[in-house]
Scaffold this motif. Structure first.
Motif, PDB file in Angstrom:
ATOM      1  N   VAL A  84       0.700  19.613 -77.257  1.00 40.61           N
ATOM      2  CA  VAL A  84      -0.417  18.663 -77.905  1.00 40.61           C
ATOM      3  C   VAL A  84      -1.828  18.962 -77.527  1.00 40.61           C
ATOM      4  N   ILE A  85      -2.622  19.237 -78.333  1.00 45.38           N
ATOM      5  CA  ILE A  85      -3.975  19.724 -78.203  1.00 45.38           C
ATOM      6  C   ILE A  85      -4.973  18.599 -77.561  1.00 45.38           C
ATOM      7  N   ARG A  86      -5.649  18.587 -76.469  1.00 42.60           N
ATOM      8  CA  ARG A  86      -6.395  17.576 -76.143  1.00 42.60           C
ATOM      9  C   ARG A  86      -7.905  18.053 -76.020  1.00 42.60           C
ATOM     10  N   GLY A  87      -8.959  17.284 -76.207  1.00 44.57           N
ATOM     11  CA  GLY A  87     -10.419  17.824 -76.556  1.00 44.57           C
ATOM     12  C   GLY A  87     -10.877  17.419 -77.566  1.00 44.57           C
ATOM     13  N   LEU A  88     -12.211  17.522 -77.479  1.00 46.76           N
ATOM     14  CA  LEU A  88     -13.109  18.260 -76.809  1.00 46.76           C
ATOM     15  C   LEU A  88     -13.361  17.410 -75.643  1.00 46.76           C
ATOM     16  N   ILE A  89     -13.482  18.314 -74.462  1.00 42.85           N
ATOM     17  CA  ILE A  89     -13.815  17.790 -73.079  1.00 42.85           C
ATOM     18  C   ILE A  89     -15.176  18.085 -72.970  1.00 42.85           C
ATOM     19  N   TYR A  90     -16.105  17.095 -72.676  1.00 45.12           N
ATOM     20  CA  TYR A  90     -17.609  17.263 -72.688  1.00 45.12           C
ATOM     21  C   TYR A  90     -18.088  18.121 -71.766  1.00 45.12           C
ATOM     22  N   ALA A  91     -18.015  17.940 -70.292  1.00 40.69           N
ATOM     23  CA  ALA A  91     -18.572  18.766 -69.477  1.00 40.69           C
ATOM     24  C   ALA A  91     -18.296  20.224 -69.432  1.00 40.69           C
ATOM     25  N   PRO A  92     -16.713  20.724 -69.640  1.00 40.89           N
ATOM     26  CA  PRO A  92     -16.768  22.026 -69.632  1.00 40.89           C
ATOM     27  C   PRO A  92     -17.420  22.672 -71.144  1.00 40.89           C
ATOM     28  N   PHE A  93     -17.579  21.979 -72.005  1.00 38.38           N
ATOM     29  CA  PHE A  93     -17.969  22.362 -73.385  1.00 38.38           C
ATOM     30  C   PHE A  93     -19.296  22.562 -73.144  1.00 38.38           C
ATOM     31  N   ALA A  94     -20.171  21.626 -72.322  1.00 36.90           N
ATOM     32  CA  ALA A  94     -21.659  21.985 -71.961  1.00 36.90           C
ATOM     33  C   ALA A  94     -21.760  23.114 -71.287  1.00 36.90           C
ATOM     34  N   GLN A  95     -20.812  23.446 -70.206  1.00 37.82           N
ATOM     35  CA  GLN A  95     -20.916  24.755 -69.518  1.00 37.82           C
ATOM     36  C   GLN A  95     -20.719  25.925 -70.146  1.00 37.82           C
ATOM     37  N   TYR A  96     -19.888  25.898 -71.214  1.00 40.13           N
ATOM     38  CA  TYR A  96     -19.594  26.930 -72.062  1.00 40.13           C
ATOM     39  C   TYR A  96     -20.864  27.329 -72.767  1.00 40.13           C
ATOM     40  N   ALA A  97     -21.427  26.063 -73.558  1.00 35.16           N
ATOM     41  CA  ALA A  97     -22.701  26.331 -74.201  1.00 35.16           C
ATOM     42  C   ALA A  97     -23.829  27.035 -73.534  1.00 35.16           C
ATOM     43  N   GLU A  99     -23.513  28.808 -70.450  1.00 37.05           N
ATOM     44  CA  GLU A  99     -23.448  30.120 -69.887  1.00 37.05           C
ATOM     45  C   GLU A  99     -23.264  31.146 -70.847  1.00 37.05           C
ATOM     46  N   VAL A 100     -22.575  30.831 -72.083  1.00 42.90           N
ATOM     47  CA  VAL A 100     -22.194  32.132 -72.941  1.00 42.90           C
ATOM     48  C   VAL A 100     -23.272  31.821 -74.170  1.00 42.90           C
ATOM     49  N   HIS A 101     -23.819  30.757 -74.655  1.00 40.92           N
ATOM     50  CA  HIS A 101     -24.682  30.673 -75.671  1.00 40.92           C
ATOM     51  C   HIS A 101     -26.111  30.651 -75.297  1.00 40.92           C
ATOM     52  N   GLY A 102     -26.448  30.328 -74.019  1.00 39.52           N
ATOM     53  CA  GLY A 102     -27.789  29.950 -73.658  1.00 39.52           C
ATOM     54  C   GLY A 102     -28.617  28.600 -74.202  1.00 39.52           C
ATOM     55  N   LEU A 103     -27.555  27.814 -74.572  1.00 37.84           N
ATOM     56  CA  LEU A 103     -28.058  26.567 -74.789  1.00 37.84           C
ATOM     57  C   LEU A 103     -28.581  25.570 -73.565  1.00 37.84           C
ATOM     58  N   ASP A 104     -29.496  25.018 -73.538  1.00 35.29           N
ATOM     59  CA  ASP A 104     -29.877  23.959 -72.450  1.00 35.29           C
ATOM     60  C   ASP A 104     -28.953  22.475 -72.715  1.00 35.29           C
ATOM     61  N   PRO A 203     -31.935  33.034 -85.363  1.00 38.60           N
ATOM     62  CA  PRO A 203     -30.788  34.089 -85.351  1.00 38.60           C
ATOM     63  C   PRO A 203     -29.958  33.936 -84.111  1.00 38.60           C
ATOM     64  N   TYR A 204     -28.840  34.424 -84.099  1.00 34.49           N
ATOM     65  CA  TYR A 204     -27.718  33.846 -83.032  1.00 34.49           C
ATOM     66  C   TYR A 204     -27.969  35.052 -81.868  1.00 34.49           C
ATOM     67  N   ARG A 205     -28.202  34.767 -80.742  1.00 32.28           N
ATOM     68  CA  ARG A 205     -28.237  35.832 -79.722  1.00 32.28           C
ATOM     69  C   ARG A 205     -26.866  35.807 -79.118  1.00 32.28           C
ATOM     70  N   PRO A 206     -26.577  37.124 -78.861  1.00 33.27           N
ATOM     71  CA  PRO A 206     -25.091  37.413 -78.302  1.00 33.27           C
ATOM     72  C   PRO A 206     -24.973  37.020 -76.892  1.00 33.27           C
ATOM     73  N   PRO A 207     -23.879  36.763 -76.416  1.00 28.54           N
ATOM     74  CA  PRO A 207     -23.490  36.256 -74.963  1.00 28.54           C
ATOM     75  C   PRO A 207     -24.382  37.084 -73.838  1.00 28.54           C
ATOM     76  N   GLY A 208     -25.066  36.202 -73.118  1.00 28.85           N
ATOM     77  CA  GLY A 208     -25.506  37.062 -71.854  1.00 28.85           C
ATOM     78  C   GLY A 208     -27.025  37.122 -72.312  1.00 28.85           C
ATOM     79  N   GLN A 209     -27.446  36.769 -73.371  1.00 28.80           N
ATOM     80  CA  GLN A 209     -29.132  36.331 -73.689  1.00 28.80           C
ATOM     81  C   GLN A 209     -29.216  35.322 -73.738  1.00 28.80           C
ATOM     82  N   VAL A 210     -30.115  34.527 -73.026  1.00 23.58           N
ATOM     83  CA  VAL A 210     -30.566  33.252 -72.884  1.00 23.58           C
ATOM     84  C   VAL A 210     -31.461  33.142 -74.107  1.00 23.58           C
ATOM     85  N   VAL A 211     -31.326  31.980 -74.994  1.00 20.80           N
ATOM     86  CA  VAL A 211     -32.313  31.797 -75.945  1.00 20.80           C
ATOM     87  C   VAL A 211     -33.631  31.326 -75.317  1.00 20.80           C
TER      88      VAL A 211
END
Length: 233
Positions: A84-97, A99-104, A203-211
């Motif tokens: 059974v799929i659970r989510g979206l779980i907000y705190a780790p999703f915000a961390q993902y956004a 650390e990976v995609h450079g969104l504040d 334009p999308y910045r690849p992971p590792g580049q902070v927008v």
């Protein structure tokens, strides 16, 4: 950029979410990045949040299932022993956004209508938890929560918001506007209203580049920083 939808074929959103059609019959399923029709169908009802993230990232963003995979790695989705799929779980999703995609990205447990408009006026977009009945914005929702939409700007009259709903059953309900309760609320003196059109494409910045930063120098460019918040409304 066409507005992303939870279905790879946007015209099938209505038949799937309201008509009971099998998502596996979507002829464009492979465009989502899913590994199989079965995987695509299994996750079809769980990807409104990552669809909103894809919209926020703009042209060149990863596929829907690439974003899902990243969210899983950060714990924003979990699966129990029965699958059974659970989510979206907000705190780790915000961390993902962040650390990976450079969104504040910042998680808010609750935001009032005035606070939402304040964030939008300040240049942020808001990932908001609402009832899926928002796909018919002319009808009152029976309750709160269960679906995520992306709020992008204040309306021209200042009393509502433009939003993108990934499971909107028509183009007009995927990009729509809605009044907020407790308003009208006058804009602060001396502040211009934000644009009332769709979220500007960037334009999308690849992971590792902070927008908003130059990778080589690390200098902040705040005028280009895109920010994402989550509200419970």
């Amino acid at each position: 950029m066409p507005l992303p939808a939870t279905s790879a074929s946007p015209d099938l959103v209505g038949p799937i979410v309201e008509g009971g059609a099998d998502p596996a019959t979507d002829p464009a399923w492979a465009e989502s990045g899913a590994s199989s029709r079965a995987e695509y169908a299994r996750w079809a009802g769980h990807l409104c949040g990552v669809t909103c993230l894809r919209r926020a990232l703009g042209p060149g963003a990863p596929s829907l299932f690439e974003l899902r995979d990243g969210a899983i790695e950060y714990g924003a989705y979990t699966q129990d022993a029965e699958g059974v799929i659970r989510g979206l779980i907000y705190a780790p999703f915000a961390q993902y956004a962040r650390e990976v995609h450079g969104l504040d990205a910042t998680v808010h447990r609750h935001l009032s209508s005035r606070e939402i408009l304040g964030l939008l006026d300040g240049g942020r977009t808001v990932l908001a938890s609402v009832h899926h009945g928002i796909r018919r914005p002319d009808l009152p929702p029976p309750r709160k929560g269960g679906h995520l939409v992306l709020l992008t700007a204040r309306t021209a009259d200042g009393t509502g918001v433009h939003f993108h709903s990934p499971s909107g059953i028509t183009a007009g309900t995927r990009a729509a506007e809605l009044p907020l309760p407790g308003l009208p609320c006058p804009r602060p003196a001396g502040r211009a209203a934000p644009p009332t059109g769709p979220l500007p494409a960037a334009p999308y910045r690849p992971p590792g580049q902070v927008v908003g930063k130059t990778p080589s120098a690390g200098r902040a460019g705040s005028s280009h920083t895109r920010r994402l918040s989550r509200a419970a409304v």
